[in-house]
Design a protein around this motif. Structure first.
Motif, PDB file in Angstrom:
ATOM      1  N   ALA A 245       0.827  -1.203   0.000  1.00 31.74           N
ATOM      2  CA  ALA A 245       0.000   0.000   0.000  1.00 31.74           C
ATOM      3  C   ALA A 245       0.864   1.258   0.000  1.00 31.74           C
ATOM      4  O   ALA A 245       0.593   2.214  -0.742  1.00 31.74           O
ATOM      5  CB  ALA A 245      -0.937  -0.006   1.204  1.00 31.74           C
ATOM      6  N   LEU A 246       1.914   1.266   0.810  1.00 38.44           N
ATOM      7  CA  LEU A 246       2.822   2.413   0.862  1.00 38.44           C
ATOM      8  C   LEU A 246       3.588   2.585  -0.451  1.00 38.44           C
ATOM      9  O   LEU A 246       3.630   3.668  -1.032  1.00 38.44           O
ATOM     10  CB  LEU A 246       3.815   2.230   2.014  1.00 38.44           C
ATOM     11  N   VAL A 247       4.195   1.502  -0.900  1.00 36.99           N
ATOM     12  CA  VAL A 247       5.008   1.561  -2.105  1.00 36.99           C
ATOM     13  C   VAL A 247       4.134   1.818  -3.337  1.00 36.99           C
ATOM     14  O   VAL A 247       4.506   2.569  -4.243  1.00 36.99           O
ATOM     15  CB  VAL A 247       5.825   0.259  -2.269  1.00 36.99           C
ATOM     16  N   GLY A 248       2.943   1.211  -3.368  1.00 35.64           N
ATOM     17  CA  GLY A 248       2.037   1.419  -4.485  1.00 35.64           C
ATOM     18  C   GLY A 248       1.563   2.850  -4.587  1.00 35.64           C
ATOM     19  O   GLY A 248       1.407   3.396  -5.688  1.00 35.64           O
ATOM     20  N   ALA A 249       1.332   3.498  -3.445  1.00 37.51           N
ATOM     21  CA  ALA A 249       0.816   4.868  -3.449  1.00 37.51           C
ATOM     22  C   ALA A 249       1.848   5.875  -3.913  1.00 37.51           C
ATOM     23  O   ALA A 249       1.520   6.806  -4.667  1.00 37.51           O
ATOM     24  CB  ALA A 249       0.309   5.238  -2.051  1.00 37.51           C
ATOM     25  N   PHE A 250       3.113   5.717  -3.503  1.00 31.36           N
ATOM     26  CA  PHE A 250       4.079   6.790  -3.717  1.00 31.36           C
ATOM     27  C   PHE A 250       5.301   6.424  -4.570  1.00 31.36           C
ATOM     28  O   PHE A 250       6.021   7.310  -5.004  1.00 31.36           O
ATOM     29  CB  PHE A 250       4.560   7.315  -2.362  1.00 31.36           C
ATOM     30  N   THR A 251       5.533   5.130  -4.802  1.00 35.64           N
ATOM     31  CA  THR A 251       6.712   4.740  -5.588  1.00 35.64           C
ATOM     32  C   THR A 251       6.339   4.259  -6.973  1.00 35.64           C
ATOM     33  O   THR A 251       6.984   4.622  -7.962  1.00 35.64           O
ATOM     34  CB  THR A 251       7.503   3.642  -4.851  1.00 35.64           C
ATOM     35  N   PHE A 252       5.275   3.462  -7.078  1.00 36.97           N
ATOM     36  CA  PHE A 252       4.863   2.916  -8.374  1.00 36.97           C
ATOM     37  C   PHE A 252       4.017   3.906  -9.173  1.00 36.97           C
ATOM     38  O   PHE A 252       3.077   3.505  -9.861  1.00 36.97           O
ATOM     39  CB  PHE A 252       4.081   1.613  -8.182  1.00 36.97           C
ATOM     40  N   GLU A 253       4.358   5.173  -9.107  1.00 41.07           N
ATOM     41  CA  GLU A 253       3.613   6.193  -9.849  1.00 41.07           C
ATOM     42  C   GLU A 253       4.390   6.618 -11.093  1.00 41.07           C
ATOM     43  O   GLU A 253       4.436   7.801 -11.452  1.00 41.07           O
ATOM     44  CB  GLU A 253       3.329   7.401  -8.952  1.00 41.07           C
ATOM     45  N   PHE A 254       5.011   5.662 -11.770  1.00 44.97           N
ATOM     46  CA  PHE A 254       5.852   5.970 -12.917  1.00 44.97           C
ATOM     47  C   PHE A 254       5.052   6.524 -14.100  1.00 44.97           C
ATOM     48  O   PHE A 254       5.607   7.199 -14.964  1.00 44.97           O
ATOM     49  CB  PHE A 254       6.635   4.736 -13.344  1.00 44.97           C
ATOM     50  N   GLU A 255       3.743   6.221 -14.156  1.00 48.71           N
ATOM     51  CA  GLU A 255       2.914   6.780 -15.229  1.00 48.71           C
ATOM     52  C   GLU A 255       2.808   8.297 -15.109  1.00 48.71           C
ATOM     53  O   GLU A 255       2.506   8.986 -16.095  1.00 48.71           O
ATOM     54  CB  GLU A 255       1.513   6.159 -15.201  1.00 48.71           C
ATOM     55  N   ALA A 390       9.441  14.422  -6.131  1.00 44.54           N
ATOM     56  CA  ALA A 390       8.364  13.432  -6.177  1.00 44.54           C
ATOM     57  C   ALA A 390       8.934  12.008  -6.180  1.00 44.54           C
ATOM     58  O   ALA A 390       8.410  11.111  -5.513  1.00 44.54           O
ATOM     59  CB  ALA A 390       7.513  13.663  -7.423  1.00 44.54           C
ATOM     60  N   LEU A 391      10.014  11.804  -6.916  1.00 49.67           N
ATOM     61  CA  LEU A 391      10.665  10.490  -6.916  1.00 49.67           C
ATOM     62  C   LEU A 391      11.273  10.173  -5.552  1.00 49.67           C
ATOM     63  O   LEU A 391      11.230   9.023  -5.086  1.00 49.67           O
ATOM     64  CB  LEU A 391      11.742  10.445  -7.998  1.00 49.67           C
ATOM     65  N   LEU A 392      11.831  11.178  -4.888  1.00 46.70           N
ATOM     66  CA  LEU A 392      12.407  10.959  -3.553  1.00 46.70           C
ATOM     67  C   LEU A 392      11.330  10.595  -2.531  1.00 46.70           C
ATOM     68  O   LEU A 392      11.604   9.868  -1.563  1.00 46.70           O
ATOM     69  CB  LEU A 392      13.173  12.196  -3.094  1.00 46.70           C
ATOM     70  N   LEU A 393      10.119  11.078  -2.742  1.00 47.89           N
ATOM     71  CA  LEU A 393       9.016  10.643  -1.887  1.00 47.89           C
ATOM     72  C   LEU A 393       8.788   9.141  -2.041  1.00 47.89           C
ATOM     73  O   LEU A 393       8.485   8.440  -1.068  1.00 47.89           O
ATOM     74  CB  LEU A 393       7.747  11.417  -2.254  1.00 47.89           C
ATOM     75  N   GLY A 394       8.960   8.646  -3.276  1.00 40.28           N
ATOM     76  CA  GLY A 394       8.863   7.203  -3.506  1.00 40.28           C
ATOM     77  C   GLY A 394       9.946   6.436  -2.779  1.00 40.28           C
ATOM     78  O   GLY A 394       9.710   5.342  -2.244  1.00 40.28           O
ATOM     79  N   THR A 395      11.150   6.996  -2.740  1.00 42.73           N
ATOM     80  CA  THR A 395      12.238   6.366  -1.983  1.00 42.73           C
ATOM     81  C   THR A 395      11.881   6.281  -0.504  1.00 42.73           C
ATOM     82  O   THR A 395      12.073   5.242   0.142  1.00 42.73           O
ATOM     83  CB  THR A 395      13.535   7.174  -2.162  1.00 42.73           C
TER      84      THR A 395
END
Length: 419
Positions: A245-255, A390-395
């Protein structure tokens, strides 16, 4: 001492390779994966095209994030109930209906673009309808894998199926870039609509007598709550779900993040986005083959994969130019597929057949249902501070997920899953 392989090493190597592709020995799985792989190429063609279409119409990262959220909002709202639907009906029949519906939506959007009548509201409405079909299709596809190969091969089948997704991620953006530059964006949606026919053909060609179906769950009161309680009661299920849920919300937003990185940060063309997405897919193919070869599951492995994924995404954020960003995307893709396949295999092996549809639906909710929460945030943060932040938020999300995975507690049930 010589380090050259001895004759005795050859059978062991062949044995490891056979184990790596074991699920492909099942004819039904081969047919299904073949159809799925061709259709997934079309899906990635449309994914690229939709992002480029929205940027052409709006030039806004925030609106791109909101449009992406519209596509996945139904998965957040409907997937848990859709999982119960999957448990109650034959999964093959459910898939035939959802694939036909998804193809129709893509055809309608393609027609709208080709006739020059497309407006942002139309893209959003069709994205919502696409998401409604996907809310049922995703858990059905994931739960159907075990019916194709049986329990013993499910880990390998999940990994190979995920690898095929990322082979498509390599091919799809290339085809999208070619179609956009030659015949136009509209034909990308038409191509995806046609690609669903391959999945339907593969489903119709299966030997139904060789399947391993689970009996449909009879309708009864409290089944939805029972599924939630069941998932929450097992460490090997609830922890991967929370991490996803965490990774899906903020890291897998490559689109959202990658097209903005290409256009706003690197001032590149539409081809730049295709290169970044293809690099992500290429890395995921390599990561998927490694995952199939190593064949490990469990929360401990998932935690390590989460850390590696976070570091790789951080490298993408820090990349000074397109070339280094492409290289970093390869690493991010490899780490992402190891994270995905490890989590998916762990929850499937930990769940009983009667609950598998509901459990995989919760996984779909965590993976893509979280997108409506994360994608507008990623888009707005990109507009306000830059895509790198935004990418660092995914990290940061990956590292927080690793804390969840490593938090000490007494396992409620090991369910036969190695951790």
């Amino acid at each position: 001492m010589s380090s050259n392989p001895t004759p005795a090493d050859a059978p062991r190597k062949r044995g490891r390779q056979a184990k790596m592709f074991a699920a492909l020995s099942v004819p039904n799985f081969r047919r299904y994966v073949a159809g799925q792989s061709l259709s997934l190429v079309g899906t990635w063609v449309e994914t690229v095209a939709q992002a480029l279409l929205v940027l052409r119409l709006t030039h806004s990262g925030t609106l791109l994030g909101l449009t992406t959220a519209a596509r996945y909002a139904p998965l957040l709202l409907l997937s848990p109930y859709a999982g119960l639907l999957v448990d109650r009906f034959h999964k093959r029949r459910v898939l035939l209906a959802t694939q036909a519906g998804l193809g129709l939506v893509s055809a309608l959007l393609g027609t709208s673009v080709l006739t020059g009548s497309v407006r942002l509201w139309q893209v959003i409405v069709l994205a919502v309808v696409f998401g409604m079909f996907s809310a049922v299709d995703n858990p059905a596809r994931q739960a159907f894998v075990q019916e194709l190969v049986g329990h013993d091969l499910v880990r390998n089948a999940v990994t190979l199926n995920s690898t095929s997704v990322n082979v498509a991620r390599v091919i799809g953006p290339t085809i999208a870039a070619m179609l956009v530059s030659t015949v136009g964006i509209g034909w990308c949606f038409v191509a995806n609509a046609a690609s669903f026919g391959f999945v339907i053909a593969s489903l119709l060609s299966l030997d139904v007598h060789a399947l391993h179906p689970s009996a449909p769950v009879q309708r009864a009161r409290g089944q939805f709550r029972a599924g939630l309680h069941y998932a929450a009661s097992k460490t090997a299920i609830i922890r991967p779900l929370l991490m996803m849920a965490l990774v899906g919300a903020f890291t897998f937003e490559f689109e959202v993040s990658l097209p903005l990185l290409a256009e706003h940060t690197f001032r590149g063309s539409e081809t730049t986005y295709s290169w970044l997405l293809a690099a992500l897919g290429a890395g995921a193919v390599g990561g998927g083959l490694y995952a199939a070869y190593s064949a490990r599951t469990g929360v401990k492995r998932l935690t390590k994969a989460s850390i590696a994924f976070g570091i790789a995404v951080g490298l993408v954020a820090a990349a000074p130019n397109v070339a280094t960003a492409v290289a970093a995307c390869v690493l991010a893709g490899a780490a992402s597929i190891i994270f995905l396949t490890t989590g998916n295999s762990t929850i499937q092996l930990a769940s009983e057949p009667d609950y598998r549809g509901r459990v995989t639906a919760l996984w779909s909710t965590a993976l893509v249902g979280s997108t409506p929460i994360g994608s507008p945030i990623i888009g707005a943060l990109s507009d306000a501070a830059g895509t790198r932040y935004a990418l660092l938020l995914g990290t940061a999300a990956c590292l927080c997920a690793a804390v969840i995975g490593s938090w000490p507690s007494k396992p409620l049930c090991d369910c036969g899953v190695r951790s």
